[in-house]
Design a protein around this motif. Structure first.
Motif, PDB file in Angstrom:
ATOM      1  N   ALA A  69      49.654  59.798   5.051  1.00 41.13           N
ATOM      2  CA  ALA A  69      49.714  58.887   6.197  1.00 41.13           C
ATOM      3  C   ALA A  69      48.476  57.992   6.262  1.00 41.13           C
ATOM      4  CB  ALA A  69      49.870  59.688   7.488  1.00 41.13           C
ATOM      5  N   LEU A  70      47.285  58.604   6.291  1.00 38.35           N
ATOM      6  CA  LEU A  70      46.069  57.793   6.433  1.00 38.35           C
ATOM      7  C   LEU A  70      45.800  56.950   5.192  1.00 38.35           C
ATOM      8  CD1 LEU A  70      45.495  59.240   9.102  1.00 38.35           C
ATOM      9  CD2 LEU A  70      43.101  59.349   8.409  1.00 38.35           C
ATOM     10  N   THR A  71      46.130  57.478   4.033  1.00 37.44           N
ATOM     11  CA  THR A  71      45.946  56.679   2.820  1.00 37.44           C
ATOM     12  C   THR A  71      46.785  55.411   2.866  1.00 37.44           C
ATOM     13  OG1 THR A  71      45.449  58.657   1.495  1.00 37.44           O
ATOM     14  CG2 THR A  71      46.187  56.700   0.317  1.00 37.44           C
ATOM     15  N   GLU A  72      48.028  55.533   3.305  1.00 41.16           N
ATOM     16  CA  GLU A  72      48.886  54.359   3.417  1.00 41.16           C
ATOM     17  C   GLU A  72      48.382  53.406   4.491  1.00 41.16           C
ATOM     18  OE1 GLU A  72      51.368  53.354   1.541  1.00 41.16           O
ATOM     19  OE2 GLU A  72      50.944  55.055   0.229  1.00 41.16           O
ATOM     20  N   LEU A  73      47.826  53.948   5.557  1.00 39.49           N
ATOM     21  CA  LEU A  73      47.279  53.081   6.606  1.00 39.49           C
ATOM     22  C   LEU A  73      46.081  52.290   6.090  1.00 39.49           C
ATOM     23  CD1 LEU A  73      47.473  55.435   9.732  1.00 39.49           C
ATOM     24  CD2 LEU A  73      48.904  53.480   9.213  1.00 39.49           C
ATOM     25  N   PHE A  74      45.204  52.953   5.331  1.00 38.12           N
ATOM     26  CA  PHE A  74      44.063  52.242   4.749  1.00 38.12           C
ATOM     27  C   PHE A  74      44.536  51.164   3.774  1.00 38.12           C
ATOM     28  CE2 PHE A  74      41.429  56.295   5.436  1.00 38.12           C
ATOM     29  CZ  PHE A  74      41.024  55.844   6.691  1.00 38.12           C
ATOM     30  N   ARG A  75      45.557  51.504   2.991  1.00 42.36           N
ATOM     31  CA  ARG A  75      46.065  50.536   2.030  1.00 42.36           C
ATOM     32  C   ARG A  75      46.705  49.341   2.752  1.00 42.36           C
ATOM     33  NH1 ARG A  75      50.445  52.757  -2.026  1.00 42.36           N
ATOM     34  NH2 ARG A  75      48.682  54.118  -2.560  1.00 42.36           N
ATOM     35  N   ALA A  76      47.446  49.618   3.821  1.00 45.17           N
ATOM     36  CA  ALA A  76      48.088  48.532   4.566  1.00 45.17           C
ATOM     37  C   ALA A  76      47.055  47.641   5.255  1.00 45.17           C
ATOM     38  CB  ALA A  76      49.051  49.113   5.601  1.00 45.17           C
ATOM     39  N   ALA A  77      45.920  48.239   5.648  1.00 48.85           N
ATOM     40  CA  ALA A  77      44.891  47.444   6.322  1.00 48.85           C
ATOM     41  C   ALA A  77      44.266  46.423   5.382  1.00 48.85           C
ATOM     42  CB  ALA A  77      43.814  48.364   6.887  1.00 48.85           C
ATOM     43  N   LEU A  78      44.260  46.703   4.070  1.00 53.20           N
ATOM     44  CA  LEU A  78      43.665  45.780   3.113  1.00 53.20           C
ATOM     45  C   LEU A  78      44.655  44.756   2.579  1.00 53.20           C
ATOM     46  CD1 LEU A  78      41.382  48.146   0.984  1.00 53.20           C
ATOM     47  CD2 LEU A  78      40.748  46.673   2.897  1.00 53.20           C
ATOM     48  N   GLU A  79      45.957  44.970   2.840  1.00 54.05           N
ATOM     49  CA  GLU A  79      46.943  44.013   2.352  1.00 54.05           C
ATOM     50  C   GLU A  79      46.891  42.732   3.172  1.00 54.05           C
ATOM     51  OE1 GLU A  79      50.701  45.887   2.523  1.00 54.05           O
ATOM     52  OE2 GLU A  79      50.368  47.135   0.743  1.00 54.05           O
ATOM     53  N   PRO A  80      47.139  41.607   2.532  1.00 58.67           N
ATOM     54  CA  PRO A  80      47.168  40.357   3.286  1.00 58.67           C
ATOM     55  C   PRO A  80      48.296  40.368   4.297  1.00 58.67           C
ATOM     56  CG  PRO A  80      48.001  40.025   1.059  1.00 58.67           C
ATOM     57  CD  PRO A  80      47.402  41.405   1.097  1.00 58.67           C
ATOM     58  N   LYS A  81      48.085  39.675   5.388  1.00 54.96           N
ATOM     59  CA  LYS A  81      49.058  39.653   6.474  1.00 54.96           C
ATOM     60  C   LYS A  81      50.326  38.956   6.015  1.00 54.96           C
ATOM     61  CE  LYS A  81      49.564  38.589  11.393  1.00 54.96           C
ATOM     62  NZ  LYS A  81      48.912  37.987  12.580  1.00 54.96           N
ATOM     63  N   ALA A  82      51.452  39.640   6.188  1.00 55.19           N
ATOM     64  CA  ALA A  82      52.738  39.078   5.757  1.00 55.19           C
ATOM     65  C   ALA A  82      53.170  37.987   6.723  1.00 55.19           C
ATOM     66  CB  ALA A  82      53.800  40.179   5.700  1.00 55.19           C
ATOM     67  N   PRO A  83      53.910  36.985   6.239  1.00 53.56           N
ATOM     68  CA  PRO A  83      54.393  35.940   7.144  1.00 53.56           C
ATOM     69  C   PRO A  83      55.338  36.509   8.187  1.00 53.56           C
ATOM     70  CG  PRO A  83      55.451  35.783   4.996  1.00 53.56           C
ATOM     71  CD  PRO A  83      54.336  36.781   4.851  1.00 53.56           C
ATOM     72  N   ARG A  84      55.292  35.928   9.345  1.00 53.71           N
ATOM     73  CA  ARG A  84      56.089  36.436  10.466  1.00 53.71           C
ATOM     74  C   ARG A  84      57.566  36.232  10.192  1.00 53.71           C
ATOM     75  NH1 ARG A  84      55.037  35.144  16.880  1.00 53.71           N
ATOM     76  NH2 ARG A  84      56.522  36.685  17.700  1.00 53.71           N
ATOM     77  N   ALA A  85      58.332  37.270  10.435  1.00 52.57           N
ATOM     78  CA  ALA A  85      59.775  37.193  10.173  1.00 52.57           C
ATOM     79  C   ALA A  85      60.458  36.360  11.237  1.00 52.57           C
ATOM     80  CB  ALA A  85      60.381  38.601  10.131  1.00 52.57           C
ATOM     81  N   ASP A  86      61.634  35.859  10.906  1.00 53.93           N
ATOM     82  CA  ASP A  86      62.402  35.071  11.848  1.00 53.93           C
ATOM     83  C   ASP A  86      62.812  35.933  13.032  1.00 53.93           C
ATOM     84  OD1 ASP A  86      63.916  33.245  13.143  1.00 53.93           O
ATOM     85  OD2 ASP A  86      65.421  33.009  11.547  1.00 53.93           O
ATOM     86  N   ALA A  87      62.720  35.379  14.202  1.00 53.83           N
ATOM     87  CA  ALA A  87      63.045  36.149  15.406  1.00 53.83           C
ATOM     88  C   ALA A  87      64.502  36.560  15.428  1.00 53.83           C
ATOM     89  CB  ALA A  87      62.715  35.321  16.653  1.00 53.83           C
ATOM     90  N   LYS A  88      65.359  35.754  14.785  1.00 49.52           N
ATOM     91  CA  LYS A  88      66.774  36.076  14.747  1.00 49.52           C
ATOM     92  C   LYS A  88      67.070  36.971  13.547  1.00 49.52           C
ATOM     93  CE  LYS A  88      68.199  31.789  17.016  1.00 49.52           C
ATOM     94  NZ  LYS A  88      69.047  30.574  16.902  1.00 49.52           N
TER      95      LYS A  88
END
Length: 366
Positions: A69-88
């Motif tokens: 769990a924490l390893t994946e959280l650390f990895r996700a924190a370093l990933e670039p922010k993904a573009p926002r998905a369409d609201a629809k």
């Protein structure tokens, strides 16, 4: 029992697709963590650093939460922010269609089910291994023999079917040592053994003669529970899938909070939170170095089983190693484990002597 634990650790190294040196490093990290606590032979504390909370060793649940769990959280924190998905966002498919698609995938992957089901039962028989370990080993075996290993880790159906089949099969296998020997196969059967003892029933070889009606009632309850799980599991999947539509900035803190709360609830101690954080940092450092996490988890789970049975057997045999091969079952398991060790060492030496051939083989496999 020593050879079963050794065979489980050996299979984790043999089926891993990482370089042998990194796979062994991960396994030894897990075994080192399993050594924390009171020595099973002489009763002396090891690697506790004067902390009484470590006298009972590192809890398996805390290690799982930290490594995954924490390893994946650390990895996700370093990933670039993904573009926002369409609201629809598209509507979820109906439950009937979802179950139909799942059954279609299972029919297409029937070889994976036949391969991973018995493997899960065998791993479930190992005391303390449980369904998590079975799922990881089945996933590794599936990736090893797959024609498209590069798709694994991205939601590939083949890996999901193998891991799920082995995970479910291990639950039934864990009841084998629980009922026959009174040794819990996982945390669930450990609780079940406690409940049976509270009712005046001691699991053991003669429980089928003394309380046969109860045992078969238990089997019937398992059958009904699996049928009910089709409907309750589908409902849980529909509800849980809504979480995937949340923003990562909201989902990750929620996972972090639930992970720490879960770790605290298992041991009822704030010290378990520090264990989770520490192992999360260790696991993240391992991923940065390309070291797989699954062998480390197996080392944590089977390390105590391996050491306890080895020391007990050596004390009984007064230092002689031949009794480890004196029985037929021990002989077969021992020879199998030694053969796997030889194959692992051969792969390691081949990687050192002919690194270019090993790299070419890995590229061809990919």
């Amino acid at each position: 029992m020593f050879w079963l634990a050794a065979l489980g650790l050996s299979c984790a190294v043999f089926v891993s697709d990482a370089p042998p040196a990194k796979t062994f490093a991960s396994l030894f990290i897990g075994l080192a963590i399993a050594c924390v606590g009171i020595d099973v032979a002489v009763g002396m504390p090891r690697y506790t650093f004067g902390l009484y909370d470590l006298y009972d060793g590192v809890n398996f649940i805390s290690a799982m939460i930290g490594f995954f769990a924490l390893t994946e959280l650390f990895r996700a924190a370093l990933e670039p922010k993904a573009p926002r998905a369409d609201a629809k966002s598209p509507k979820m498919e109906p439950l009937r269609q979802a179950i139909g698609d799942a059954l279609k995938v299972v029919r297409q992957r029937w070889v994976s089910v036949i391969r991973s089901g018995p493997l899960g039962v065998f791993i479930g028989v190992l005391p303390g291994a449980g369904s998590d370990v079975a799922a990881w080993i089945a996933y590794a075996v599936s990736r090893r023999f797959s024609k498209t290993p590069e798709k694994y880790g991205k939601g590939h159906y083949e890996g999901i079917v193998d891991g799920g089949a082995s995970n479910n099969a291990a639950v039934s296998g864990a009841w084998t040592p629980a009922l026959i020997f009174g040794i819990p196969g996982d945390s669930v059967t450990a609780i079940a053994i406690g409940v049976l003892m509270m009712k005046g029933l001691n699991p053991g070889p003669d429980i089928f003669e003394r309380s046969g009606d109860l045992v078969y009632t238990l089997f019937g309850a398992f059958l009904l529970a699996n049928i009910a799980m089709v409907f309750t599991g589908a409902l849980a999947i529909l509800l849980a899938s809504q979480l995937m539509r949340m923003s990562k900035s909201l989902l990750m803190p929620l996972i972090l909070g639930l992970s720490l709360i879960g770790g605290f609830a298992v041991m009822n101690s704030a010290f378990s939170i520090w264990i989770i954080i520490t192992l999360g940092i260790v696991g993240f450092a391992m991923t940065l170095g390309g070291i797989p996490l699954a062998p480390a988890i197996l080392g944590v789970v089977l390390g105590k089983v391996l050491e306890r049975n080895f020391m007990t057997s050596m004390i009984k045999s007064q230092g002689e190693f031949l009794p480890f091969f004196s029985r037929d079952i021990s002989l077969v398991l021992g020879v199998a484990a030694i053969l796997i060790w030889g194959l692992c060492l051969y792969r390691a030496f081949r990687a050192i002597i002919h690194p270019e051939k090993t790299q070419r083989t890995m590229e061809n496999d990919a």
